[in-house]
Design a protein around this motif. Structure first.
Motif, PDB file in Angstrom:
ATOM      1  N   VAL A 101       0.857  -1.184   0.000  1.00 40.48           N
ATOM      2  CA  VAL A 101       0.000   0.000   0.000  1.00 40.48           C
ATOM      3  C   VAL A 101       0.892   1.232   0.000  1.00 40.48           C
ATOM      4  CG1 VAL A 101      -1.824   1.263   1.200  1.00 40.48           C
ATOM      5  CG2 VAL A 101      -1.775  -1.256   1.295  1.00 40.48           C
ATOM      6  N   VAL A 102       0.693   2.117  -0.974  1.00 42.41           N
ATOM      7  CA  VAL A 102       1.428   3.379  -1.021  1.00 42.41           C
ATOM      8  C   VAL A 102       0.640   4.383  -0.183  1.00 42.41           C
ATOM      9  CG1 VAL A 102       2.385   5.171  -2.500  1.00 42.41           C
ATOM     10  CG2 VAL A 102       2.276   2.813  -3.325  1.00 42.41           C
ATOM     11  N   VAL A 103       1.164   4.688   0.978  1.00 43.16           N
ATOM     12  CA  VAL A 103       0.450   5.533   1.947  1.00 43.16           C
ATOM     13  C   VAL A 103       0.442   6.978   1.465  1.00 43.16           C
ATOM     14  CG1 VAL A 103       0.474   6.396   4.325  1.00 43.16           C
ATOM     15  CG2 VAL A 103       1.072   4.000   3.848  1.00 43.16           C
ATOM     16  N   ASP A 104      -0.745   7.607   1.540  1.00 44.33           N
ATOM     17  CA  ASP A 104      -0.799   9.035   1.218  1.00 44.33           C
ATOM     18  C   ASP A 104      -1.362   9.875   2.364  1.00 44.33           C
ATOM     19  OD1 ASP A 104      -3.391   7.977   0.785  1.00 44.33           O
ATOM     20  OD2 ASP A 104      -3.892   9.621  -0.569  1.00 44.33           O
ATOM     21  N   GLN A 105      -1.931   9.234   3.401  1.00 42.68           N
ATOM     22  CA  GLN A 105      -2.436   9.969   4.548  1.00 42.68           C
ATOM     23  C   GLN A 105      -2.161   9.194   5.840  1.00 42.68           C
ATOM     24  OE1 GLN A 105      -3.702  12.991   4.983  1.00 42.68           O
ATOM     25  NE2 GLN A 105      -3.551  13.503   2.802  1.00 42.68           N
ATOM     26  N   TYR A 106      -2.144   9.944   6.949  1.00 42.60           N
ATOM     27  CA  TYR A 106      -1.899   9.366   8.271  1.00 42.60           C
ATOM     28  C   TYR A 106      -2.909   9.887   9.286  1.00 42.60           C
ATOM     29  CZ  TYR A 106       2.831   8.193   6.635  1.00 42.60           C
ATOM     30  OH  TYR A 106       3.906   7.698   5.936  1.00 42.60           O
ATOM     31  N   ILE A 107      -3.191   9.056  10.279  1.00 40.63           N
ATOM     32  CA  ILE A 107      -3.781   9.499  11.533  1.00 40.63           C
ATOM     33  C   ILE A 107      -2.795   9.090  12.619  1.00 40.63           C
ATOM     34  CG2 ILE A 107      -5.664   9.186  13.187  1.00 40.63           C
ATOM     35  CD1 ILE A 107      -7.557   8.786  10.856  1.00 40.63           C
ATOM     36  N   ASP A 108      -2.317  10.067  13.363  1.00 40.79           N
ATOM     37  CA  ASP A 108      -1.248   9.836  14.331  1.00 40.79           C
ATOM     38  C   ASP A 108      -1.839   9.629  15.719  1.00 40.79           C
ATOM     39  OD1 ASP A 108       1.051   9.709  15.789  1.00 40.79           O
ATOM     40  OD2 ASP A 108       1.797  11.701  15.248  1.00 40.79           O
ATOM     41  N   ARG A 109      -1.727   8.399  16.238  1.00 44.04           N
ATOM     42  CA  ARG A 109      -2.201   8.071  17.582  1.00 44.04           C
ATOM     43  C   ARG A 109      -1.036   7.754  18.519  1.00 44.04           C
ATOM     44  NH1 ARG A 109      -7.166   8.472  19.781  1.00 44.04           N
ATOM     45  NH2 ARG A 109      -7.200   6.306  20.515  1.00 44.04           N
ATOM     46  N   THR A 110       0.197   8.094  18.103  1.00 43.20           N
ATOM     47  CA  THR A 110       1.340   7.904  18.995  1.00 43.20           C
ATOM     48  C   THR A 110       1.345   9.024  20.023  1.00 43.20           C
ATOM     49  OG1 THR A 110       2.873   9.172  17.606  1.00 43.20           O
ATOM     50  CG2 THR A 110       2.636   6.822  17.125  1.00 43.20           C
ATOM     51  N   PHE A 111       1.954   8.754  21.177  1.00 47.00           N
ATOM     52  CA  PHE A 111       1.908   9.760  22.245  1.00 47.00           C
ATOM     53  C   PHE A 111       3.200   9.877  23.036  1.00 47.00           C
ATOM     54  CE2 PHE A 111      -0.047   5.749  23.633  1.00 47.00           C
ATOM     55  CZ  PHE A 111       0.769   5.387  24.696  1.00 47.00           C
ATOM     56  N   GLY A 112       4.162   8.986  22.854  1.00 45.60           N
ATOM     57  CA  GLY A 112       5.361   9.020  23.676  1.00 45.60           C
ATOM     58  C   GLY A 112       6.627   9.362  22.928  1.00 45.60           C
ATOM     59  N   ARG A 113       6.500  10.094  21.815  1.00 49.63           N
ATOM     60  CA  ARG A 113       7.654  10.321  20.952  1.00 49.63           C
ATOM     61  C   ARG A 113       7.861  11.811  20.674  1.00 49.63           C
ATOM     62  NH1 ARG A 113       6.113   5.435  16.639  1.00 49.63           N
ATOM     63  NH2 ARG A 113       5.295   4.061  18.275  1.00 49.63           N
ATOM     64  N   VAL A 114       9.106  12.224  20.547  1.00 51.37           N
ATOM     65  CA  VAL A 114       9.402  13.595  20.135  1.00 51.37           C
ATOM     66  C   VAL A 114       9.110  13.698  18.638  1.00 51.37           C
ATOM     67  CG1 VAL A 114      11.158  15.387  19.990  1.00 51.37           C
ATOM     68  CG2 VAL A 114      11.167  13.784  21.924  1.00 51.37           C
ATOM     69  N   LYS A 115       8.301  14.682  18.248  1.00 50.18           N
ATOM     70  CA  LYS A 115       7.772  14.701  16.886  1.00 50.18           C
ATOM     71  C   LYS A 115       8.256  15.867  16.032  1.00 50.18           C
ATOM     72  CE  LYS A 115       3.651  12.210  18.318  1.00 50.18           C
ATOM     73  NZ  LYS A 115       2.184  12.063  18.197  1.00 50.18           N
ATOM     74  N   SER A 116       9.206  16.645  16.529  1.00 50.62           N
ATOM     75  CA  SER A 116       9.668  17.792  15.756  1.00 50.62           C
ATOM     76  C   SER A 116      11.129  18.077  16.045  1.00 50.62           C
ATOM     77  CB  SER A 116       8.826  19.024  16.095  1.00 50.62           C
ATOM     78  OG  SER A 116       9.286  20.166  15.379  1.00 50.62           O
ATOM     79  N   PHE A 117      11.820  18.633  15.054  1.00 50.54           N
ATOM     80  CA  PHE A 117      13.165  19.142  15.258  1.00 50.54           C
ATOM     81  C   PHE A 117      13.123  20.516  15.927  1.00 50.54           C
ATOM     82  CE2 PHE A 117      14.021  16.337  11.533  1.00 50.54           C
ATOM     83  CZ  PHE A 117      15.063  15.598  12.056  1.00 50.54           C
ATOM     84  N   PHE A 118      12.014  21.202  15.803  1.00 53.06           N
ATOM     85  CA  PHE A 118      11.903  22.560  16.327  1.00 53.06           C
ATOM     86  C   PHE A 118      11.403  22.548  17.764  1.00 53.06           C
ATOM     87  CE2 PHE A 118      11.424  22.776  11.704  1.00 53.06           C
ATOM     88  CZ  PHE A 118      12.449  23.663  11.401  1.00 53.06           C
ATOM     89  N   GLY A 119      11.502  23.705  18.433  1.00 54.47           N
ATOM     90  CA  GLY A 119      11.073  23.781  19.820  1.00 54.47           C
ATOM     91  C   GLY A 119      11.220  25.188  20.348  1.00 54.47           C
ATOM     92  N   PRO A 120      11.154  25.352  21.671  1.00 56.07           N
ATOM     93  CA  PRO A 120      11.299  26.684  22.263  1.00 56.07           C
ATOM     94  C   PRO A 120      12.599  27.344  21.817  1.00 56.07           C
ATOM     95  CG  PRO A 120      10.588  25.091  23.919  1.00 56.07           C
ATOM     96  CD  PRO A 120      10.929  24.308  22.690  1.00 56.07           C
ATOM     97  N   GLY A 121      12.497  28.567  21.373  1.00 51.26           N
ATOM     98  CA  GLY A 121      13.672  29.283  20.881  1.00 51.26           C
ATOM     99  C   GLY A 121      13.847  29.195  19.385  1.00 51.26           C
ATOM    100  N   LEU A 122      13.130  28.297  18.765  1.00 52.38           N
ATOM    101  CA  LEU A 122      13.146  28.214  17.303  1.00 52.38           C
ATOM    102  C   LEU A 122      11.878  27.463  16.883  1.00 52.38           C
ATOM    103  CD1 LEU A 122      14.559  28.976  14.718  1.00 52.38           C
ATOM    104  CD2 LEU A 122      15.886  26.869  14.846  1.00 52.38           C
TER     105      LEU A 122
END
Length: 295
Positions: A101-122
């Motif tokens: 299956v070639v995925v084209d959409q997601y529903i994200d139900r994860t909750f214990g993971r860091v999900k971005s490179f960005f954060g406070p200060g940027l």
């Protein structure tokens, strides 16, 4: 720019067949070590990199995969196009074990993971309306079809935290939401690839019908492993066809994946955390590093 394909291999995919000048290399990142060394080489003249998502020997759980380090390491090596391969359960009767299956959409139900490179200060916000690259996804679908695999060219992926499989009630709920496949590693990988301005395609290899199916009321790990073996061989054939399915060097992404950060950074230059800016040298250096003025 030279197109370089990065393959992230999921369960059962631990190398690339036919890779020339293959060398396992260590890549250091500001986000820690990636899941494993990265296998680099060329395939049909196209530079490629391969990273086993769980590490060789399958040492990382879905929640402990170092997703930020993995994406940073691939970007740091020069990868432009990421093809993520993963094992999934099917929530759609039309998507049978053994299908891709070639995925084209997601529903994200994860909750214990860091999900971005960005954060406070940027602070940075990227669009995820279309979380995968349509151009790269079409190439993967074509390569999979050439390999003789039954391919579904669209599908919605439910990303669950794991490591346990779904309850029957959960499986039924996800089907009612219109999800097609369920897995544990699609997020935050796709989100981080977008932040890193990488074209990203996800190939979900169906191993079972999850537990909603009346004839498959529990996920049998032994059956899953058997199907994984068959899928792994098909995935290697798909990867072998990928270089010919992609356009040549210097072709900008028509979906804009390679320019995802053009208007994403919200923090004023004088307010940006210099340490975070330094950590983002590979991921976001294109928009964070001042260009020298022309004389």
């Amino acid at each position: 720019m030279q197109t370089m394909i990065g393959v992230i291999g999921g369960s059962g995919i631990y190398d690339i067949a036919g890779l020339q000048d293959a060398t396992w290399v260590e890549v250091n990142t500001p986000w820690g070590a990636p899941s494993d060394l990265i296998l680099t080489g060329t395939l049909d003249g196209r530079p490629m990199a391969f990273l086993p998502r769980h590490g060789r020997g399958h040492v990382h759980t879905p929640a402990t995969v170092p997703y930020r380090a993995n994406i940073d390491a691939l970007k740091r090596l020069g990868v432009t196009d990421v093809v993520a391969v993963s094992a999934v359960g099917s929530l759609n009767a039309a998507m049978a074990p053994g299908d891709f299956v070639v995925v084209d959409q997601y529903i994200d139900r994860t909750f214990g993971r860091v999900k971005s490179f960005f954060g406070p200060g940027l602070v940075g916000h990227v669009s995820l309306a279309h979380p995968t690259c349509a151009r790269l996804s079409r190439a993967c679908a074509s390569a999979a079809a050439e390999a003789g695999v039954m391919v579904h060219e669209t599908g919605t992926y439910l990303a669950m935290e794991g490591p346990q499989f779904s309850t029957l009630a959960e499986s039924r709920m996800y089907r009612s939401w219109g999800c097609d496949v369920i897995g544990m590693t699609g997020m935050p990988e796709a989100k981080l690839a977008r932040e890193a301005e990488l074209c990203y395609a996800s190939i979900a290899m169906v191993t079972d019908y999850d537990c909603w199916h009346p004839d498959h009321d529990a996920v049998d790990v032994a059956v899953v492993i058997q199907t994984l073996g068959r899928n792994a061989g098909a995935a290697r054939q798909m990867v072998a066809h990928l270089p010919r399915a992609l356009p040549g060097p210097g072709t900008p992404c028509p979906c804009g994946c390679d320019r995802a950060l053009d208007n994403a950074i919200m923090t004023a230059p004088e307010k940006r955390d210099p340490q975070l800016v330094a950590r983002l040298d590979a991921v976001a250096g294109r928009v964070l590093t001042p260009r020298p003025e022309k004389a």
